[in-house]
Scaffold this motif. Structure first.
Motif, PDB file in Angstrom:
ATOM      1  N   VAL A 166     -15.177  29.144  11.438  1.00  0.00           N
ATOM      2  CA  VAL A 166     -14.148  29.613  10.502  1.00  0.00           C
ATOM      3  C   VAL A 166     -13.075  30.310  11.333  1.00  0.00           C
ATOM      4  CG1 VAL A 166     -13.646  31.057   8.506  1.00  0.00           C
ATOM      5  CG2 VAL A 166     -15.840  29.854   8.652  1.00  0.00           C
ATOM      6  N   TRP A 217     -19.477  30.960  10.911  1.00  0.00           N
ATOM      7  CA  TRP A 217     -19.666  29.508  10.896  1.00  0.00           C
ATOM      8  C   TRP A 217     -20.003  29.044   9.493  1.00  0.00           C
ATOM      9  CZ3 TRP A 217     -18.898  26.169  14.907  1.00  0.00           C
ATOM     10  CH2 TRP A 217     -18.633  26.760  16.147  1.00  0.00           C
ATOM     11  N   TYR A 218     -19.618  27.807   9.210  1.00  0.00           N
ATOM     12  CA  TYR A 218     -19.872  27.185   7.912  1.00  0.00           C
ATOM     13  C   TYR A 218     -20.396  25.775   8.181  1.00  0.00           C
ATOM     14  CZ  TYR A 218     -18.962  25.635   3.115  1.00  0.00           C
ATOM     15  OH  TYR A 218     -19.080  25.163   1.836  1.00  0.00           O
ATOM     16  N   SER A 270     -13.348  26.105   0.713  1.00  0.00           N
ATOM     17  CA  SER A 270     -13.586  25.168   1.815  1.00  0.00           C
ATOM     18  C   SER A 270     -12.869  23.841   1.553  1.00  0.00           C
ATOM     19  CB  SER A 270     -15.088  24.929   2.005  1.00  0.00           C
ATOM     20  OG  SER A 270     -15.637  24.270   0.873  1.00  0.00           O
ATOM     21  N   PHE A 318     -11.328  25.674   8.623  1.00  0.00           N
ATOM     22  CA  PHE A 318     -12.737  25.376   8.856  1.00  0.00           C
ATOM     23  C   PHE A 318     -12.800  24.313   9.942  1.00  0.00           C
ATOM     24  CE2 PHE A 318     -12.573  27.475   4.895  1.00  0.00           C
ATOM     25  CZ  PHE A 318     -13.826  28.000   4.625  1.00  0.00           C
ATOM     26  N   SER A 368     -23.107  29.993   3.550  1.00  0.00           N
ATOM     27  CA  SER A 368     -22.840  29.440   4.878  1.00  0.00           C
ATOM     28  C   SER A 368     -22.945  27.925   4.903  1.00  0.00           C
ATOM     29  CB  SER A 368     -23.807  30.046   5.901  1.00  0.00           C
ATOM     30  OG  SER A 368     -25.143  29.747   5.522  1.00  0.00           O
ATOM     31  N   SER A 395      -9.487  20.678  10.477  1.00  0.00           N
ATOM     32  CA  SER A 395      -9.189  20.754   9.045  1.00  0.00           C
ATOM     33  C   SER A 395      -7.850  21.440   8.787  1.00  0.00           C
ATOM     34  CB  SER A 395     -10.299  21.501   8.298  1.00  0.00           C
ATOM     35  OG  SER A 395     -10.230  22.881   8.547  1.00  0.00           O
ATOM     36  N   TYR A 442     -21.169  21.994   6.728  1.00  0.00           N
ATOM     37  CA  TYR A 442     -20.946  20.992   5.690  1.00  0.00           C
ATOM     38  C   TYR A 442     -22.150  20.062   5.615  1.00  0.00           C
ATOM     39  CZ  TYR A 442     -16.011  22.233   5.247  1.00  0.00           C
ATOM     40  OH  TYR A 442     -14.839  22.885   5.002  1.00  0.00           O
ATOM     41  N   CYS A 491      -7.296  30.578   6.269  1.00  0.00           N
ATOM     42  CA  CYS A 491      -8.568  30.214   6.886  1.00  0.00           C
ATOM     43  C   CYS A 491      -8.482  28.747   7.276  1.00  0.00           C
ATOM     44  CB  CYS A 491      -9.732  30.316   5.900  1.00  0.00           C
ATOM     45  SG  CYS A 491     -10.138  31.949   5.299  1.00  0.00           S
ATOM     46  N   ALA A 524     -18.796  24.018  11.358  1.00  0.00           N
ATOM     47  CA  ALA A 524     -17.386  24.284  11.664  1.00  0.00           C
ATOM     48  C   ALA A 524     -17.199  25.789  11.798  1.00  0.00           C
ATOM     49  CB  ALA A 524     -16.482  23.751  10.553  1.00  0.00           C
ATOM     50  N   ALA A 550     -19.944  33.952   6.981  1.00  0.00           N
ATOM     51  CA  ALA A 550     -19.360  33.256   5.831  1.00  0.00           C
ATOM     52  C   ALA A 550     -20.496  33.053   4.839  1.00  0.00           C
ATOM     53  CB  ALA A 550     -18.779  31.912   6.257  1.00  0.00           C
ATOM     54  N   HIS A 579     -14.371  18.054   4.524  1.00  0.00           N
ATOM     55  CA  HIS A 579     -14.691  18.032   5.949  1.00  0.00           C
ATOM     56  C   HIS A 579     -15.927  17.150   6.143  1.00  0.00           C
ATOM     57  CE1 HIS A 579     -15.833  19.574   9.924  1.00  0.00           C
ATOM     58  NE2 HIS A 579     -14.681  20.200   9.989  1.00  0.00           N
TER      59      HIS A 579
END
Length: 186
Positions: free
Chosen positions: A76, A91-92, A66, A45, A18, A49, A94, A43, A74, A15, A69
């Motif tokens: 994806v 992965w993402y 996004s 997250f 990221s 979510s 926050y 999608c 998180a 992602a 969050h």
């Protein structure tokens, strides 16, 4: 009778960016393979979510905004039908949103090369290691050096004399909007 469609699993490798702020709203590109255009493409997250619409770009790229969050990583999750979600491998993370309160010095030479210490909050050392911690001085974007969660250092570039806004981004895409300015003199 109804119709059933079977799709190969959606596979994502990354992602980008990221990282992004907890407030959400970051346009995230999900890169992978096997993507197909469908009005039900979604999608999520993390499992907590709410899912968001995914925009099909091509067979190897989707774009998702996004959602809000809490801070942290998180996975994806992707879905072709808006009902069954599978971990994508992407992965993402926050983070707290960055903010700028002031800069020192407030005057720099327009020929460039002056290090400016930008003070504020939410600056991420992880973003620096990803090469995504940046400063925008006027219209020029430069990589920032992380000093602490409340300070980064940015070197000015050659520019016209006058006032220039200075903003910071933890992901190279979304910048603060504090309106703090530095005066460039010749």
């Amino acid at each position: 009778g109804g119709s059933f469609y079977y799709h190969a699993a959606l596979v994502a490798s990354v992602a980008t960016p990221s990282v992004g702020p907890e407030r959400g709203g970051t346009r995230v590109s999900v890169l992978g393979g096997g993507f197909r255009d469908a009005y039900t493409l979604r999608c999520a997250f993390g499992s907590a979510s709410a899912p968001v619409l995914a925009r099909y770009v091509d067979a190897s790229q989707l774009e998702c905004s996004s959602p809000v969050h809490a801070a942290g990583s998180a996975g994806v999750l992707l879905s072709m039908n808006g009902q069954q979600y599978a971990s994508s491998g992407a992965w993402y993370t926050y983070q707290a949103a960055a903010s700028v309160s002031h800069v020192s010095p407030t005057v720099a030479l327009s020929e460039g090369g002056t290090p400016l210490t930008v003070h504020g909050g939410g600056f991420s050392s992880a973003s620096e290691s990803l090469g995504a911690l940046t400063c925008r001085i006027g219209g020029a974007v430069r990589r920032a050096v992380w000093a602490s969660a409340s300070a980064v250092v940015c070197n000015t570039t050659r520019g016209a004399a006058g006032e220039a806004r200075i903003e910071v981004s933890n992901n190279g895409r979304e910048y603060t909007s504090s309106g703090v300015r530095v005066r460039l003199v010749s």
